[in-house]
Enzyme design. Structure first.
Site, PDB file in Angstrom:
ATOM      1  N   GLY A  12      47.424  59.623  74.763  1.00 30.29           N
ATOM      2  CA  GLY A  12      47.412  59.867  73.330  1.00 30.29           C
ATOM      3  C   GLY A  12      48.722  59.558  72.625  1.00 30.29           C
ATOM      4  CB  SER A  13      51.767  57.602  73.397  1.00 29.06           C
ATOM      5  OG  SER A  13      51.313  56.298  73.637  1.00 29.06           O
ATOM      6  CG  ASN A  14      48.831  53.765  70.430  1.00 25.96           C
ATOM      7  OD1 ASN A  14      49.594  53.160  69.683  1.00 25.96           O
ATOM      8  ND2 ASN A  14      48.541  53.344  71.655  1.00 25.96           N
ATOM      9  NE  ARG A  69      27.920  51.396  77.675  1.00 28.15           N
ATOM     10  CZ  ARG A  69      29.152  51.605  78.148  1.00 28.15           C
ATOM     11  NH1 ARG A  69      30.061  52.215  77.422  1.00 28.15           N
ATOM     12  NH2 ARG A  69      29.478  51.206  79.355  1.00 28.15           N
ATOM     13  CG  ASN A 115      40.442  49.295  69.888  1.00 32.20           C
ATOM     14  OD1 ASN A 115      40.811  50.381  70.336  1.00 32.20           O
ATOM     15  ND2 ASN A 115      40.329  48.219  70.655  1.00 32.20           N
ATOM     16  CG  HIS A 117      43.069  44.909  73.250  1.00 24.86           C
ATOM     17  ND1 HIS A 117      42.286  45.508  74.220  1.00 24.86           N
ATOM     18  CD2 HIS A 117      43.464  43.719  73.764  1.00 24.86           C
ATOM     19  CE1 HIS A 117      42.214  44.701  75.271  1.00 24.86           C
ATOM     20  NE2 HIS A 117      42.915  43.619  75.029  1.00 24.86           N
ATOM     21  CG  ASP A 153      39.068  44.541  73.415  1.00 22.88           C
ATOM     22  OD1 ASP A 153      39.123  45.623  72.798  1.00 22.88           O
ATOM     23  OD2 ASP A 153      39.147  44.464  74.658  1.00 22.88           O
TER      24      ASP A 153
END
Ligand code: GRF
Length: 199
Positions: A12-14, A69, A115, A117, A153
């Site tokens: 969770g650093s972002n 999913r 997102n 990446h 992505d």
């Protein structure tokens, strides 16, 4: 108020970089935006504890509890919606969220799903990006903040960072150099989206 929900799976650093930017730059006053919740698909995600210590609401929706999913994504969508209540649909930020999302989920959050990446997209989609960049002999690597589409992505690029690949690098040292730049470009991308009203 524009709610922001951050999805994580691990460190969770972002997420922490986004939370710090929101606090330090007062996104509530400046953009009418607040980080409403952090949701993890793993109960043991280290980032959850950090978010809780910041007084942010956290939830775990474990993918292992669902047969497929589609059902996991439905529960996730419900959890996101319940964090926000009847307000505006939230901005959903994937921050090291290691799950592929179904087209139904992506469509339901279209235009509000972002997102980060750890590669210079469109190169090296998927996993093991740093190993693959090293194996390919890349002289530069980086990270990309992009809109999420149904294709993994892919999607419009919002921000990128570039770092050199050094001769002595291994995947770990390269990942650390790239990650430090992720913490700059993710808040920057979100700030720009909020300032532009997501256009
Ligand atoms: C980051 O490199 C992110 O780009 C990738 O996974 C890593 C997660 O790091 N998807 P963190 O959980 O934000 O610390």
């Amino acid at each position: 108020m524009q709610s922001i929900v951050i999805l994580i799976s691990g460190g969770g650093s972002n997420m922490a970089a986004l939370v710090r930017a929101a606090q330090q730059e007062d996104w509530a006053a400046r953009y009418g935006a607040q980080i409403a919740a952090v949701i993890s698909n793993r109960a043991d995600a280290v980032g959850l504890r950090w978010a809780q210590a910041q007084g942010i609401a956290t939830h775990t929706i474990s993918h292992a509890d669902f047969p497929d999913r589609a059902q996991f994504d439905a529960a996730l969508a419900q959890a996101i919606a319940s964090c926000v209540g009847a307000g505006k649909p939230p901005l959903v930020l994937l921050a090291g969220f290691m799950r592929i999302l179904t087209p139904t989920f992506v469509q339901a959050h279209a235009g509000r799903l972002i997102n980060i990446h750890p590669s210079l997209l469109p190169a090296f989609t998927g996993l093991q990006t740093h190993e693959r960049a090293l194996a390919a002999g890349c002289k530069f690597a980086g990270a990309t903040v992009h809109r999420v589409t149904e294709v993994l992505d892919e999607g419009a690029i919002l921000e990128q960072s570039v770092v050199p690949v050094l001769p002595e690098d291994d995947a770990q040292s390269l990942a650390a150099r790239v990650l430090a730049t992720e913490h700059l470009i993710y808040p920057r991308a979100v700030r720009r989206l909020l300032a532009a009203g997501f256009s």
